[in-house]
Enzyme design. Structure first.
Site, mmCIF file in Angstrom:
data_model
loop_
_atom_site.group_PDB
_atom_site.id
_atom_site.type_symbol
_atom_site.label_atom_id
_atom_site.label_comp_id
_atom_site.label_asym_id
_atom_site.label_seq_id
_atom_site.Cartn_x
_atom_site.Cartn_y
_atom_site.Cartn_z
ATOM 1 N N GLY A 118 0.847 -1.192 0.000
ATOM 2 C CA GLY A 118 0.000 0.000 0.000
ATOM 3 C C GLY A 118 0.880 1.239 0.000
ATOM 4 O O GLY A 118 2.080 1.149 0.276
ATOM 5 N N LYS A 119 0.314 2.356 -0.342
ATOM 6 C CA LYS A 119 1.086 3.605 -0.278
ATOM 7 C C LYS A 119 0.120 4.766 -0.298
ATOM 8 O O LYS A 119 -1.010 4.640 -0.769
ATOM 9 C CB LYS A 119 2.006 3.692 -1.497
ATOM 10 C CG LYS A 119 3.114 4.718 -1.407
ATOM 11 C CD LYS A 119 4.221 4.290 -0.459
ATOM 12 C CE LYS A 119 5.549 4.820 -0.858
ATOM 13 N NZ LYS A 119 6.615 3.866 -0.644
ATOM 14 N N GLY A 120 0.571 5.885 0.182
ATOM 15 C CA GLY A 120 -0.303 7.054 0.166
ATOM 16 C C GLY A 120 0.445 8.304 0.527
ATOM 17 O O GLY A 120 1.680 8.341 0.485
#
Ligand code: GLU
Length: 434
Positions: A118-120
C-alpha cells in the site's frame, strides 16, 4: 499517459510524460511474461484493490481553513496486511500512489515478509507549513483514514518528507480513537515511530544501511572493494544520508550530492557528517555548504564516479539523463527512480542496476521487526536488529543474483519474477472466493 504543460519559445505545449504507473506496469508485464504468469492472477495484480481519496479541512496558524487532498492506495494483500509509507509532496497523486503501492507489493513479497503493498500521502509542500500546522494536517488525515487502516490491515510508515515525528502523531491519533482498553494493543498501526514511543532501534538508518549493504554485496560478488570508490547521491534525506554515511565509513568518497534545493560537487570528497550537520542547521538544505563547489542541476548525473545512488523521487533516470551517467553501478535508494527507457539505455551500456524493490527494502524489513516487537510486547536491541536485517537482505540479494544469472535476465526482472511467483503461489493455494 499524464500530461504536463511546458512553455517553449513562448509557446505553451502539452507534452506527454511517462507516468509512474506506466513504468511499474511495464516492469510487471516484462517479468510476468518471463515467468508465464497465470493470466487470471495477472489480471488481479494489474489493478489495485482499494483506492481512498480524502479531502479534509485543517485550521492554519492564521485561523484560515485550508482543504488538503490525501491518498491511500491498497494494491494487494494476498500475503498479508497492506504495508507502505505515506509521503508529503506536491507530486503525490493517484497515479503516483498506485504505482508506489504496487512497488510495495513486490518489495514485501521479495523480502519474504507477511505483507502486501500500500502507499499514500498528501499532495503538499511541507516546507510551506509550520510544525503545528503539519501536526494538525497529519492528525486530521489519520482521523479521516482511521477506518481504512489498522495494525493488522494496513500499516503506514515514513516515506519522502515524513519521519518518526509524523508516525508518532499518527500512532497517537489512531490510538486515541480506540476504546481505552484497546489503545496499547494498537501501537503497531504505524512503523517508523520514535524509539521512545514503540519505535525500533535502528529503523532510522535501516533503508540507507540496506542500500549500502546491497552495494557491498554486489562489489564482493564482482571482486571489488568499496575503499576509494567515488559515489554520487541524489537526495540527502534519510535514505541518501545514511547510505552515504555507511559508504564513507567503508572508505568510499562522496563526490557529488543533489537535494531539492541545489547540487554540489567536490572530486576530493565531501565530508558526509559535516554536510549532514550543515544541512540540519540550514533548514535541511545542502545549499552553500562551504567545502564543495556549486554544480549545475543538469550536470549532476554526468559527474565522474563509480556508483550512482538516486535516493529522491521517481523518474529521474530517463532516456535524457541515462546516457550521461558514468557510474558502472546504479543503486536505487528511491522508489522508481529509473524509468523503462532510462533502464534500457543503462543496460545497453553495461551498467548494473540494483533495483529499488531490493536495494531499499531494508526499510520495510526493519518496519516488520518493529511491528513484531510491538505485537509481542518486546524491545529489541540495535545489534539484534542489524544482525537480522543483514541476514534477510543477504538472502534476498543472493536469490536475485542467482536468478538473474541462471535465467540470463537483469536484476530488476529477476527480483520481480521472484516476488510475483510468491504471490502467484499464494493465489494458487488459496483459490479465489467464491
Ligand atoms: N517508505 C518505505 C518504502 O518505500 C518504507 C515502507 C515501510 O516501512 O512500510 O519502502
Amino acid at each position: 499517459m499524464t500530461t504536463i504543460t511546458k512553455v517553449m519559445n513562448n509557446k505553451t505545449a502539452i507534452v506527454p510524460v511517462r507516468g509512474m504507473m506506466e513504468n511499474v506496469m511495464e516492469q510487471f508485464n516484462k517479468a510476468s511474461n518471463q515467468i508465464n504468469l497465470n493470466p487470471d492472477i495477472r489480471k488481479i495484480l494489474s489493478i489495485t484493490n482499494n483506492e481512498i481519496i480524502i479531502h479534509f479541512p485543517v485550521k492554519m496558524d492564521d485561523g484560515s481553513i485550508e482543504v488538503f487532498t490525501g491518498y491511500r492506495v491498497q494494491h494487494n494483500n494476498a500475503l498479508g496486511p497492506y504495508k507502505g509509507g505515506l509521503r508529503y509532496h506536491p507530486t503525490v497523486d493517484i497515479d503516483a500512489a498506485r504505482a508506489l503501492a504496487m512497488w510495495m507489493t513486490w518489495k514485501t513479497s521479495l523480502a519474504g515478509l507477511p505483507y502486501g503493498g500500500g502507499k499514500g500521502g498528501i499532495q503538499i509542500d511541507p516546507t510551506k507549513y509550520s510544525k503545528g500546522e503539519l501536526e494538525r494536517i497529519t492528525r486530521r488525515f489519520t482521523f479521516a483514514l482511521a477506518d481504512n487502516i489498522g495494525p493488522e490491515h494496513d500499516i503506514p510508515a515514513p516515506d519522502v518528507n515524513t519521519n518518526s515525528q509524523t508516525m508518532a502523531w499518527i500512532a497517537d491519533t489512531y490510538m486515541s480513537t480506540r476504546p481505552p482498553a484497546e489503545r496499547s494493543a494498537n501501537q503497531h498501526i504505524v512503523t517508523g515511530k520514535p524509539a521512545g514511543s514503540g519505535g525500533l532501534e535502528g529503523r532510522d538508518r535501516a533503508t540507507g544501511y540496506g542500500v549500502y549493504l546491497t552495494i557491498k554485496y554486489w562489489s564482493t560478488n564482482n571482486n571489488q572493494i568499496l575503499k576509494g570508490k567515488r559515489f554520487i547521491v541524489q537526495g540527502f534525506g534519510n535514505v541518501g544520508y545514511w547510505a552515504a554515511h555507511f559508504l564513507e565509513k567503508e572508505g568510499a568518497k562522496l563526490v557529488a550530492v543533489q537535494d531539492a534545493f541545489g547540487s554540489l560537487q567536490n572530486p576530493k570528497g565531501i565530508d558526509v557528517e559535516a554536510l549532514f550537520n550543515y544541512a540540519n542547521n540550514n533548514k535541511g538544505s545542502i545549499v552553500d555548504f562551504p567545502e564543495a563547489a556549486v554544480l549545475d542541476k543538469n550536470d549532476f548525473f554526468a559527474v565522474d564516479c563509480d556508483i550512482c545512488i538516486p535516493a529522491a523521487l521517481g523518474n529521474q533516470i530517463t532516456k535524457e539523463t541515462a546516457p550521461k551517467i558514468k557510474a558502472k553501478l546504479v543503486a536505487e535508494g528511491a522508489n522508481g527512480p529509473t524509468n523503462v527507457e532510462g533502464e534500457q539505455v543503462l543496460l545497453q551500456r553495461g551498467v548494473t542496476i540494483i533495483p529499488d524493490i531490493l536495494c531499499n527494502s531494508g526499510g520495510v524489513i526493519a518496519s516488520y521487526f518493529e511491528w513484531l516487537q510491538n505485537r509481542n510486547g518486546e524491545l529489541w536491541h540495535m545489534e539484534e536488529v542489524i544482525d537480522k536485517l543483514e541476514r534477510k537482505l543477504k538472502n534476498s540479494f543472493d536469490r536475485v543474483s542467482e536468478y538473474a544469472q541462471k535465467e540470463g535476465v537483469d536484476m530488476r526482472t529477476a527480483a520481480y519474477c521472484l516476488a510475483i511467483e510468491r504471490i502467484e503461489q499464494a493465489y494458487v493455494q488459496r483459490g479465489i472466493f467464491p
